[in-house]
Write a protein that holds these residues in place. Structure first.
Motif, PDB file in Angstrom:
ATOM      1  N   PRO A   1       0.782  -1.241   0.000  1.00  0.00           N
ATOM      2  CA  PRO A   1       0.000   0.000   0.000  1.00  0.00           C
ATOM      3  C   PRO A   1       0.811   1.288   0.000  1.00  0.00           C
ATOM      4  CG  PRO A   1      -0.170  -1.119   2.125  1.00  0.00           C
ATOM      5  CD  PRO A   1       0.548  -2.042   1.201  1.00  0.00           C
ATOM      6  N   PHE A   2       2.040   1.257   0.520  1.00  0.00           N
ATOM      7  CA  PHE A   2       2.853   2.477   0.619  1.00  0.00           C
ATOM      8  C   PHE A   2       4.154   2.366  -0.169  1.00  0.00           C
ATOM      9  CE2 PHE A   2       0.510   2.016   4.675  1.00  0.00           C
ATOM     10  CZ  PHE A   2      -0.394   3.045   4.474  1.00  0.00           C
ATOM     11  N   HIS A   3       4.161   1.534  -1.211  1.00  0.00           N
ATOM     12  CA  HIS A   3       5.391   1.280  -1.962  1.00  0.00           C
ATOM     13  C   HIS A   3       5.969   2.597  -2.490  1.00  0.00           C
ATOM     14  CE1 HIS A   3       8.313  -0.525  -4.581  1.00  0.00           C
ATOM     15  NE2 HIS A   3       7.969  -1.740  -4.155  1.00  0.00           N
ATOM     16  N   PRO A   4       7.238   2.885  -2.157  1.00  0.00           N
ATOM     17  CA  PRO A   4       7.824   4.173  -2.520  1.00  0.00           C
ATOM     18  C   PRO A   4       8.279   4.301  -3.973  1.00  0.00           C
ATOM     19  CG  PRO A   4       9.411   2.869  -1.307  1.00  0.00           C
ATOM     20  CD  PRO A   4       8.122   2.089  -1.306  1.00  0.00           C
ATOM     21  N   HIS A   5       8.081   3.246  -4.777  1.00  0.00           N
ATOM     22  CA  HIS A   5       8.418   3.335  -6.198  1.00  0.00           C
ATOM     23  C   HIS A   5       7.170   3.361  -7.067  1.00  0.00           C
ATOM     24  CE1 HIS A   5      12.723   2.696  -5.561  1.00  0.00           C
ATOM     25  NE2 HIS A   5      12.351   1.849  -4.623  1.00  0.00           N
ATOM     26  N   ARG A   6       6.032   3.476  -6.445  1.00  0.00           N
ATOM     27  CA  ARG A   6       4.753   3.538  -7.150  1.00  0.00           C
ATOM     28  C   ARG A   6       4.078   4.860  -6.780  1.00  0.00           C
ATOM     29  NH1 ARG A   6       5.644  -0.277 -10.470  1.00  0.00           N
ATOM     30  NH2 ARG A   6       5.754  -2.383  -9.680  1.00  0.00           N
ATOM     31  N   ALA A   7       3.570   5.551  -7.781  1.00  0.00           N
ATOM     32  CA  ALA A   7       2.963   6.866  -7.539  1.00  0.00           C
ATOM     33  C   ALA A   7       1.852   6.791  -6.500  1.00  0.00           C
ATOM     34  CB  ALA A   7       2.435   7.462  -8.841  1.00  0.00           C
ATOM     35  N   ASP A   8       1.006   5.764  -6.569  1.00  0.00           N
ATOM     36  CA  ASP A   8      -0.076   5.672  -5.598  1.00  0.00           C
ATOM     37  C   ASP A   8       0.452   5.402  -4.188  1.00  0.00           C
ATOM     38  OD1 ASP A   8       0.652   3.041  -6.207  1.00  0.00           O
ATOM     39  OD2 ASP A   8      -1.413   2.288  -6.274  1.00  0.00           O
ATOM     40  N   GLY A   9       1.498   4.579  -4.076  1.00  0.00           N
ATOM     41  CA  GLY A   9       2.101   4.323  -2.766  1.00  0.00           C
ATOM     42  C   GLY A   9       2.772   5.563  -2.197  1.00  0.00           C
TER      43      GLY A   9
ATOM     44  N   TRP B   1       1.449   7.571   1.275  1.00  0.00           N
ATOM     45  CA  TRP B   1       2.347   7.851   2.390  1.00  0.00           C
ATOM     46  C   TRP B   1       2.469   9.355   2.634  1.00  0.00           C
ATOM     47  CZ3 TRP B   1       3.670   4.817   6.088  1.00  0.00           C
ATOM     48  CH2 TRP B   1       4.705   5.163   6.946  1.00  0.00           C
ATOM     49  N   ALA B   2       2.589  10.119   1.566  1.00  0.00           N
ATOM     50  CA  ALA B   2       2.725  11.577   1.698  1.00  0.00           C
ATOM     51  C   ALA B   2       1.516  12.186   2.392  1.00  0.00           C
ATOM     52  CB  ALA B   2       2.932  12.213   0.324  1.00  0.00           C
ATOM     53  N   VAL B   3       0.334  11.757   2.020  1.00  0.00           N
ATOM     54  CA  VAL B   3      -0.898  12.285   2.627  1.00  0.00           C
ATOM     55  C   VAL B   3      -0.911  12.009   4.128  1.00  0.00           C
ATOM     56  CG1 VAL B   3      -3.398  11.943   2.732  1.00  0.00           C
ATOM     57  CG2 VAL B   3      -2.281  12.224   0.529  1.00  0.00           C
ATOM     58  N   ARG B   4      -0.478  10.844   4.528  1.00  0.00           N
ATOM     59  CA  ARG B   4      -0.468  10.469   5.951  1.00  0.00           C
ATOM     60  C   ARG B   4       0.570  11.249   6.748  1.00  0.00           C
ATOM     61  NH1 ARG B   4      -3.331   6.618   7.678  1.00  0.00           N
ATOM     62  NH2 ARG B   4      -4.523   5.336   6.256  1.00  0.00           N
ATOM     63  N   HIS B   5       1.520  11.863   6.071  1.00  0.00           N
ATOM     64  CA  HIS B   5       2.594  12.585   6.753  1.00  0.00           C
ATOM     65  C   HIS B   5       2.629  14.063   6.395  1.00  0.00           C
ATOM     66  CE1 HIS B   5       3.681   8.408   7.278  1.00  0.00           C
ATOM     67  NE2 HIS B   5       4.248   8.827   8.387  1.00  0.00           N
ATOM     68  N   ASP B   6       1.497  14.571   5.924  1.00  0.00           N
ATOM     69  CA  ASP B   6       1.350  15.997   5.607  1.00  0.00           C
ATOM     70  C   ASP B   6       2.463  16.528   4.708  1.00  0.00           C
ATOM     71  OD1 ASP B   6      -1.020  16.253   7.101  1.00  0.00           O
ATOM     72  OD2 ASP B   6       0.135  16.503   8.944  1.00  0.00           O
ATOM     73  N   LYS B   7       2.856  15.737   3.733  1.00  0.00           N
ATOM     74  CA  LYS B   7       3.865  16.175   2.775  1.00  0.00           C
ATOM     75  C   LYS B   7       3.158  16.640   1.512  1.00  0.00           C
ATOM     76  CE  LYS B   7       7.338  12.932   4.431  1.00  0.00           C
ATOM     77  NZ  LYS B   7       8.131  11.744   4.093  1.00  0.00           N
ATOM     78  N   ASN B   8       3.678  17.704   0.935  1.00  0.00           N
ATOM     79  CA  ASN B   8       3.065  18.261  -0.268  1.00  0.00           C
ATOM     80  C   ASN B   8       3.668  17.725  -1.554  1.00  0.00           C
ATOM     81  OD1 ASN B   8       1.317  19.895   1.197  1.00  0.00           O
ATOM     82  ND2 ASN B   8       2.861  21.478   1.418  1.00  0.00           N
ATOM     83  N   ASP B   9       4.808  17.041  -1.452  1.00  0.00           N
ATOM     84  CA  ASP B   9       5.439  16.540  -2.668  1.00  0.00           C
ATOM     85  C   ASP B   9       5.935  15.117  -2.448  1.00  0.00           C
ATOM     86  OD1 ASP B   9       8.317  16.402  -1.884  1.00  0.00           O
ATOM     87  OD2 ASP B   9       8.065  18.552  -1.628  1.00  0.00           O
ATOM     88  N   LEU B  10       6.348  14.509  -3.531  1.00  0.00           N
ATOM     89  CA  LEU B  10       6.805  13.128  -3.500  1.00  0.00           C
ATOM     90  C   LEU B  10       8.302  13.019  -3.753  1.00  0.00           C
ATOM     91  CD1 LEU B  10       3.904  11.621  -5.662  1.00  0.00           C
ATOM     92  CD2 LEU B  10       3.942  12.013  -3.200  1.00  0.00           C
ATOM     93  N   LEU B  11       9.009  14.132  -3.720  1.00  0.00           N
ATOM     94  CA  LEU B  11      10.413  14.152  -4.115  1.00  0.00           C
ATOM     95  C   LEU B  11      11.326  13.310  -3.232  1.00  0.00           C
ATOM     96  CD1 LEU B  11      10.853  17.890  -5.141  1.00  0.00           C
ATOM     97  CD2 LEU B  11      10.472  15.905  -6.608  1.00  0.00           C
TER      98      LEU B  11
END
Length: 135
Positions: free
Chosen positions: A105-113, A117-127
């Motif tokens: 569910p939170f795979h860091p090499h997949r855009a949805d993952g 993860w970013a949404v759960r940690h209040d991050k605005n980007d995926l960089l």
């Protein structure tokens, strides 16, 4: 701290077996900055490997820019520990899977993952997820 001093300190860091830390000067592009390159052993986390317990050993890496101009030794080591924790988190997100499909569910090499993860940690980007690769 001078960039050369920071590079020497990074090169002397020890963590887990197989982990290596090297730094290079990045101050021609950004004043007082280095790039820390971390090589570390991991397992191939592809979905097709999950069923068999991830048997394939690989070496992978991550790179992190770091402004050292106003760092103390302690600041540098704390920043390195943050990098290590980021790597460990990244790996954990790859290996957390759900049977029977082995969905991550939170795979860091997949855009949805990355997004979940970013949404759960209040991050605005995926960089943050884009600094990992395979050596």
């Amino acid at each position: 701290m001078e960039t050369e001093s920071a590079i020497e300190l990074v090169d002397d860091v020890i963590y887990k077996p197989g982990w290596t830390f090297t730094a290079r000067d990045h101050s021609k592009r950004f004043e007082g900055t280095i790039v820390v390159h971390v090589d570390y052993p991991a397992r191939n986390s592809n979905r097709d490997q999950a069923q068999d317990g991830y048997p394939e050993q690989i070496t992978t890496y991550a790179e992190f820019p770091l402004v050292v101009k106003d760092c103390t030794d302690e600041d540098l080591y704390a920043a390195l520990l943050e990098m290590i924790m980021s790597i460990e988190e990244h790996e954990a997100r790859e290996f957390l899977r759900v049977r029977p499909t082995h969905w991550a569910p939170f795979h860091p090499h997949r855009a949805d993952g990355m997004h979940r993860w970013a949404v759960r940690h209040d991050k605005n980007d995926l960089l943050g997820d884009l600094q990992f690769g395979i050596a």
